[in-house]
Design a protein around this motif. Sequence first.
Motif, mmCIF file in Angstrom:
data_model
loop_
_atom_site.group_PDB
_atom_site.id
_atom_site.type_symbol
_atom_site.label_atom_id
_atom_site.label_comp_id
_atom_site.label_asym_id
_atom_site.label_seq_id
_atom_site.Cartn_x
_atom_site.Cartn_y
_atom_site.Cartn_z
ATOM 1 N N ALA A 223 0.816 -1.202 0.099
ATOM 2 C CA ALA A 223 0.189 -0.048 -0.047
ATOM 3 C C ALA A 223 0.771 1.111 0.053
ATOM 4 O O ALA A 223 1.558 1.214 0.947
ATOM 5 C CB ALA A 223 -0.894 0.062 1.419
ATOM 6 N N ALA A 224 0.459 2.121 -0.922
ATOM 7 C CA ALA A 224 1.409 3.362 -1.131
ATOM 8 C C ALA A 224 0.750 4.465 -0.471
ATOM 9 O O ALA A 224 0.138 4.430 0.669
ATOM 10 C CB ALA A 224 1.877 3.811 -2.519
ATOM 11 N N ASP A 225 1.145 5.727 -0.792
ATOM 12 C CA ASP A 225 0.588 6.905 -0.106
ATOM 13 C C ASP A 225 -0.631 7.041 -0.075
ATOM 14 O O ASP A 225 -1.452 6.775 -1.001
ATOM 15 C CB ASP A 225 1.494 8.183 -0.654
ATOM 16 N N SER A 226 -1.201 7.706 1.018
ATOM 17 C CA SER A 226 -2.717 7.913 1.181
ATOM 18 C C SER A 226 -3.640 6.625 1.229
ATOM 19 O O SER A 226 -4.757 6.478 0.681
ATOM 20 C CB SER A 226 -3.497 8.796 0.272
ATOM 21 N N PHE A 227 -3.225 5.554 1.620
ATOM 22 C CA PHE A 227 -3.682 4.457 1.798
ATOM 23 C C PHE A 227 -3.892 4.212 3.281
ATOM 24 O O PHE A 227 -3.208 3.763 4.309
ATOM 25 C CB PHE A 227 -2.966 3.200 1.175
ATOM 26 N N GLY A 228 -5.362 4.451 3.603
ATOM 27 C CA GLY A 228 -5.585 4.404 5.134
ATOM 28 C C GLY A 228 -6.788 5.254 5.679
ATOM 29 O O GLY A 228 -7.422 5.787 4.626
ATOM 30 N N TYR A 229 -6.883 5.519 6.833
ATOM 31 C CA TYR A 229 -5.912 5.173 7.786
ATOM 32 C C TYR A 229 -6.914 4.444 9.137
ATOM 33 O O TYR A 229 -7.839 4.587 9.028
ATOM 34 C CB TYR A 229 -5.262 6.396 8.336
ATOM 35 N N ASP A 232 -8.843 -2.163 9.954
ATOM 36 C CA ASP A 232 -8.265 -3.225 9.641
ATOM 37 C C ASP A 232 -7.960 -3.320 8.114
ATOM 38 O O ASP A 232 -7.450 -4.222 7.558
ATOM 39 C CB ASP A 232 -9.262 -4.390 9.930
ATOM 40 N N LEU A 233 -8.362 -2.180 7.405
ATOM 41 C CA LEU A 233 -8.071 -2.156 5.868
ATOM 42 C C LEU A 233 -6.761 -1.715 5.466
ATOM 43 O O LEU A 233 -5.946 -1.725 4.567
ATOM 44 C CB LEU A 233 -9.028 -1.346 5.106
ATOM 45 N N ASP A 234 -6.241 -0.801 6.483
ATOM 46 C CA ASP A 234 -4.763 -0.332 6.486
ATOM 47 C C ASP A 234 -3.741 -1.457 6.696
ATOM 48 O O ASP A 234 -3.426 -2.032 7.686
ATOM 49 C CB ASP A 234 -4.510 0.713 7.405
ATOM 50 N N GLU A 235 -3.034 -1.649 5.707
ATOM 51 C CA GLU A 235 -2.231 -3.071 5.563
ATOM 52 C C GLU A 235 -0.760 -2.658 5.650
ATOM 53 O O GLU A 235 0.290 -3.551 5.372
ATOM 54 C CB GLU A 235 -2.512 -3.857 4.213
ATOM 55 N N ARG A 236 -0.671 -1.361 5.760
ATOM 56 C CA ARG A 236 0.911 -0.915 5.721
ATOM 57 C C ARG A 236 1.689 -1.176 7.174
ATOM 58 O O ARG A 236 1.043 -1.662 8.110
ATOM 59 C CB ARG A 236 0.753 0.575 5.945
ATOM 60 N N SER A 237 3.035 -1.557 7.003
ATOM 61 C CA SER A 237 3.830 -1.859 8.127
ATOM 62 C C SER A 237 5.198 -1.197 7.835
ATOM 63 O O SER A 237 5.721 -1.301 6.904
ATOM 64 C CB SER A 237 4.091 -3.274 7.942
ATOM 65 N N CYS A 333 -10.058 8.646 3.711
ATOM 66 C CA CYS A 333 -9.797 8.191 4.969
ATOM 67 C C CYS A 333 -10.683 6.731 5.295
ATOM 68 O O CYS A 333 -11.584 7.160 5.507
ATOM 69 C CB CYS A 333 -9.921 9.216 6.082
ATOM 70 N N PHE A 334 -9.967 5.843 5.260
ATOM 71 C CA PHE A 334 -10.857 4.550 5.967
ATOM 72 C C PHE A 334 -11.472 4.767 7.194
ATOM 73 O O PHE A 334 -12.568 4.428 7.282
ATOM 74 C CB PHE A 334 -9.978 3.058 5.973
ATOM 75 N N TYR A 335 -10.854 5.398 8.154
ATOM 76 C CA TYR A 335 -11.256 5.621 9.377
ATOM 77 C C TYR A 335 -12.597 6.374 9.422
ATOM 78 O O TYR A 335 -13.450 6.256 9.986
ATOM 79 C CB TYR A 335 -10.167 6.172 10.221
#
Length: 342
Positions: A223-229, A232-237, A333-335
């Motif tokens: 997942a790149a920039d602006s993916f989230g936040y 449970d959909l935010d897969e960044r680490s 924003c997912f949240y």
Amino acid sequence: MAFDGFPLIMGWEFTLACNLRCEHCGSSAGIPRHNELNTEEALNICDQFPDLLVQEVDFTGGEPLLRDDLPIIAERLQHHGIRTQVLSNGLILDDEMVNKLKRSHVSGVGISLDGPEQLHDCIRSRPGVFQAVVSGIKALKKAEIPVVVITTVNGLNIYELPNLMNILLSLGVKTWQVQPIFTFGRVKESPRLRLTVDEYLKLGEFVKIFSPNAREFGLNIMAADSFGYFTDLDERSPKWMGCPAGLVTCGITSNGRIKGCLSMPDELAKGDLRKRSLWDIWFDPETFAYNRSFFAGALGPNCNHCDKGEQCKGGCSSMSYGNTGLFHNDPYCFYAFRKDDE
């Protein structure tokens, strides 16, 4: 308080010249900028990087491979122990070009692919580009140069992601970066490319659902920039901790101006490397104040009521500014979308 961070990752718009006129290009690339940096100037900039602890330089464009001196610059960076990566549209990434990159010790190549053949060529406004990308991926793999496929996710290809994933698996691609589209450049002229709320959530759901299976077959979906936040959909680490622009990342335009992030419009450029050193621009107290001087009161109307605001800092600066004209106000924003559905 004086800023004491360093630009560990440097983006470098090596030229704005491009051999394509892609519908979704945030830079409206095509024609070189007036008075782009020459080879000697570029080498001088490279020699400034070690003092600033630069670890990686990512060459973008336009199409950076259109400049014949890219291997010379990459070799200078290799001399300084700095990793180099190149982002290309793939159109001229043939065996000869790949061998040049190999000899220049390029660490990896990002190559853009936005869908199955007909859709990709449509977005790129030129037939045959898909096949050129496929040939480029095969040439890179043959040369054992790590390749990352980068997909700009938009309103045209959001429902084609599973099909595209299967294509990448068939090509043996190991890393796939998915990037929600930014509202800059030619995108402003193509409303059909913009993601709706439902489509943006669909992107998050795609990554969450398909990532485990893809990993089993050797494909890592990033997942790149602006993916989230913050759902449970935010897969960044690691998880999102605020925009890094001007804090640990920096961008250089092809005529020597400085940006916190190259995705941002030219109006946000700071300083000129023909007049000042990168050190002086980076540590100028006025540089990148939108991130370096962040406080909760700077959150925009999309974010100032959010309990994650201080941690998130209003999301991706480029997505925020491109869609609202404000920083710390990312409308994607997912949240926020999940809370609206409650």
